[in-house]
Enzyme design. Structure first.
Site, PDB file in Angstrom:
ATOM      1  CG  HIS A  43      -0.278   0.337   2.476  1.00 59.91           C
ATOM      2  ND1 HIS A  43       0.304  -0.624   3.099  1.00 59.91           N
ATOM      3  CD2 HIS A  43      -0.239   1.501   3.223  1.00 59.91           C
ATOM      4  CE1 HIS A  43       0.952  -0.089   4.210  1.00 59.91           C
ATOM      5  NE2 HIS A  43       0.499   0.956   4.406  1.00 59.91           N
ATOM      6  CE1 TYR A 106       1.629   6.029  11.938  1.00 58.58           C
ATOM      7  CE2 TYR A 106       0.971   6.896   9.779  1.00 58.58           C
ATOM      8  CZ  TYR A 106       0.857   5.967  10.951  1.00 58.58           C
ATOM      9  OH  TYR A 106       0.033   4.816  10.968  1.00 58.58           O
ATOM     10  CD  GLN A 110       3.379   4.050   8.967  1.00 60.79           C
ATOM     11  OE1 GLN A 110       2.508   2.886   8.670  1.00 60.79           O
ATOM     12  NE2 GLN A 110       3.520   4.449  10.239  1.00 60.79           N
TER      13      GLN A 110
END
Length: 117
Positions: A43, A106, A110
């Site tokens: 993703h 953030y 990932q």
């Protein structure tokens, strides 16, 4: 590595690089700016500043449509693994009062988080 039931880990071997190029191209067409982007094997995550004139739904629809079409043409091996590149769903959230630097951090982290799982 953990992977949800319907996700396939196919965003590698140049697919990830091409996806980034296509996403940036579409964002520019819609007067939007990709602030941060990270492509994981299954993703991707975007922090995007969208011109309200176009709206997030329209920008995402074009990003998904164009990237699916171009990537599957340029990387034919994807066709044998997936009937289509993206699902119809996506998650959108506004940043609100959160500092942009925190959101960017953030997203940047990932890949590190997933590798350590």
């Amino acid at each position: 590595m953990w992977c949800p039931k319907y996700r396939r880990q196919v965003l590698f071997q140049g697919v990830d690089v091409r996806l980034k190029e296509i996403k940036i191209e579409v964002a520019n067409e819609f007067n939007s700016e990709i602030v941060e982007m990270e492509v994981m094997p299954d993703h991707l995550q975007l922090l995007i500043d969208v011109d309200p004139q176009f709206g997030i739904a329209k920008v995402i629809r074009y990003m998904k449509g164009r990237s699916s079409r171009y990537v599957r043409q340029e990387f034919p091996w994807l066709k044998s693994l997936l009937p289509k590149l993206w699902t119809n769903s996506y998650f959108v959230s506004t940043v609100g009062g959160a500092p942009i630097s925190v959101i960017k951090k953030y997203i940047e982290n990932q890949k590190l988080r997933i590798k350590n799982v």
